[in-house]
Design a protein around this motif. Sequence first.
Motif, PDB file in Angstrom:
ATOM      1  N   LYS A  83       0.842  -1.211   0.000  1.00 40.91           N
ATOM      2  CA  LYS A  83       0.000   0.000   0.000  1.00 40.91           C
ATOM      3  C   LYS A  83       0.871   1.252   0.000  1.00 40.91           C
ATOM      4  O   LYS A  83       0.591   2.239  -0.688  1.00 40.91           O
ATOM      5  CB  LYS A  83      -0.910   0.002   1.227  1.00 40.91           C
ATOM      6  CG  LYS A  83      -1.914   1.140   1.286  1.00 40.91           C
ATOM      7  CD  LYS A  83      -2.842   0.975   2.482  1.00 40.91           C
ATOM      8  CE  LYS A  83      -3.942   2.037   2.495  1.00 40.91           C
ATOM      9  NZ  LYS A  83      -4.860   1.857   3.641  1.00 40.91           N
ATOM     10  N   ARG A  87       2.540   4.812  -3.339  1.00 38.95           N
ATOM     11  CA  ARG A  87       2.306   6.184  -2.878  1.00 38.95           C
ATOM     12  C   ARG A  87       3.636   6.910  -2.657  1.00 38.95           C
ATOM     13  O   ARG A  87       3.780   8.088  -2.998  1.00 38.95           O
ATOM     14  CB  ARG A  87       1.487   6.177  -1.586  1.00 38.95           C
ATOM     15  CG  ARG A  87       0.091   5.598  -1.762  1.00 38.95           C
ATOM     16  CD  ARG A  87      -0.699   5.611  -0.466  1.00 38.95           C
ATOM     17  NE  ARG A  87      -2.009   4.967  -0.613  1.00 38.95           N
ATOM     18  CZ  ARG A  87      -2.939   4.964   0.327  1.00 38.95           C
ATOM     19  NH1 ARG A  87      -2.709   5.558   1.498  1.00 38.95           N
ATOM     20  NH2 ARG A  87      -4.093   4.365   0.121  1.00 38.95           N
ATOM     21  N   LYS A  90       5.235   7.697  -6.023  1.00 39.77           N
ATOM     22  CA  LYS A  90       4.579   8.866  -6.633  1.00 39.77           C
ATOM     23  C   LYS A  90       5.062  10.155  -5.968  1.00 39.77           C
ATOM     24  O   LYS A  90       5.305  11.165  -6.630  1.00 39.77           O
ATOM     25  CB  LYS A  90       3.060   8.727  -6.499  1.00 39.77           C
ATOM     26  CG  LYS A  90       2.276   9.820  -7.209  1.00 39.77           C
ATOM     27  CD  LYS A  90       0.774   9.578  -7.094  1.00 39.77           C
ATOM     28  CE  LYS A  90       0.002  10.696  -7.796  1.00 39.77           C
ATOM     29  NZ  LYS A  90      -1.470  10.510  -7.665  1.00 39.77           N
ATOM     30  N   MET A  91       5.214  10.124  -4.634  1.00 44.60           N
ATOM     31  CA  MET A  91       5.696  11.288  -3.887  1.00 44.60           C
ATOM     32  C   MET A  91       7.097  11.692  -4.328  1.00 44.60           C
ATOM     33  O   MET A  91       7.382  12.867  -4.575  1.00 44.60           O
ATOM     34  CB  MET A  91       5.738  10.962  -2.395  1.00 44.60           C
ATOM     35  CG  MET A  91       4.621  11.535  -1.578  1.00 44.60           C
ATOM     36  SD  MET A  91       4.937  11.200   0.169  1.00 44.60           S
ATOM     37  CE  MET A  91       3.540  10.174   0.511  1.00 44.60           C
ATOM     38  N   PRO A 210       2.706   8.242   3.797  1.00 43.87           N
ATOM     39  CA  PRO A 210       1.865   7.801   2.677  1.00 43.87           C
ATOM     40  C   PRO A 210       0.513   7.234   3.082  1.00 43.87           C
ATOM     41  O   PRO A 210      -0.410   7.176   2.265  1.00 43.87           O
ATOM     42  CB  PRO A 210       2.725   6.713   2.015  1.00 43.87           C
ATOM     43  CG  PRO A 210       3.632   6.217   3.103  1.00 43.87           C
ATOM     44  CD  PRO A 210       3.924   7.430   3.932  1.00 43.87           C
ATOM     45  N   LYS A 213      -0.833  10.101   6.759  1.00 43.28           N
ATOM     46  CA  LYS A 213      -0.821  11.520   6.338  1.00 43.28           C
ATOM     47  C   LYS A 213      -0.237  12.462   7.388  1.00 43.28           C
ATOM     48  O   LYS A 213      -0.386  13.674   7.281  1.00 43.28           O
ATOM     49  CB  LYS A 213      -2.235  12.007   5.952  1.00 43.28           C
ATOM     50  CG  LYS A 213      -2.909  11.172   4.868  1.00 43.28           C
ATOM     51  CD  LYS A 213      -2.070  11.091   3.609  1.00 43.28           C
ATOM     52  CE  LYS A 213      -2.738  10.263   2.518  1.00 43.28           C
ATOM     53  NZ  LYS A 213      -1.851  10.071   1.357  1.00 43.28           N
TER      54      LYS A 213
END
Length: 234
Positions: A83, A87, A90-91, A210, A213
């Motif tokens: 998961k 993320r 992408k960050m 990620p 938050k």
Amino acid sequence: MANNTVSTKHNLQVLYEDNHIIVINKRSGDIVQGDKTGDKPLSEVVKEYIKDKYNKPGNVYLGVVHRLDRPTTGIVLFAKTSKALPRLNKMFAGKEAKKTYWALVKNQPPKTADKLVHYLKRNPKQNKSYARSKEVPDSKKAILSYSLLKKLTSYYLLEIALETGRHHQIRSQLTAIGCPIKGDLKYGFDRSNPDGSISLHSRRLQLIHPVSKIELDIVAPVPEEKLWQVAEQG
């Protein structure tokens, strides 16, 4: 800022860990992922640590988010879940994670602070990148900002923020302004460090977690070598 280092029997310095991510303070000489040397990579050591700590049966999931050159030290982030990995990828691709580096150089930089823009051309045979002032075929634009943090007896401590993530970018760009990193023979320093390291340290990582938050601000203590310890004080 989180810098509560935990040392493990696997000889890891764990700077931060939760269910989804783990942040390690890498030592010089460790490789993040396996390569042609066949040496055991840091990713495998971290897997073993997770397997032992949580008594996990079977294979342990671990995603490599970014890398550090073998002779450098400091922060390396891994994803512990499928998961978190996409993320984080992408960050990092979107430059949402802020990475700050420290470097020790012998020569005083031309300015106390500056933004450097070069075009890096990689030579795969030499495993080296050359910084050009103008674009050349197959080159990639490289941007970083540096500031002079401290003057030591014979060296200068620079703080560097990357805007791009190119092969050997900091090493190549600092050499281009006459400031090769201490110990970096490949990029023009006159002698090696006794342990084979170069004096480049991934000091700080700031990002939004990620999954949860929450804001993370992680700082990696410098190596135990005397000059680094002096640089970190005050």
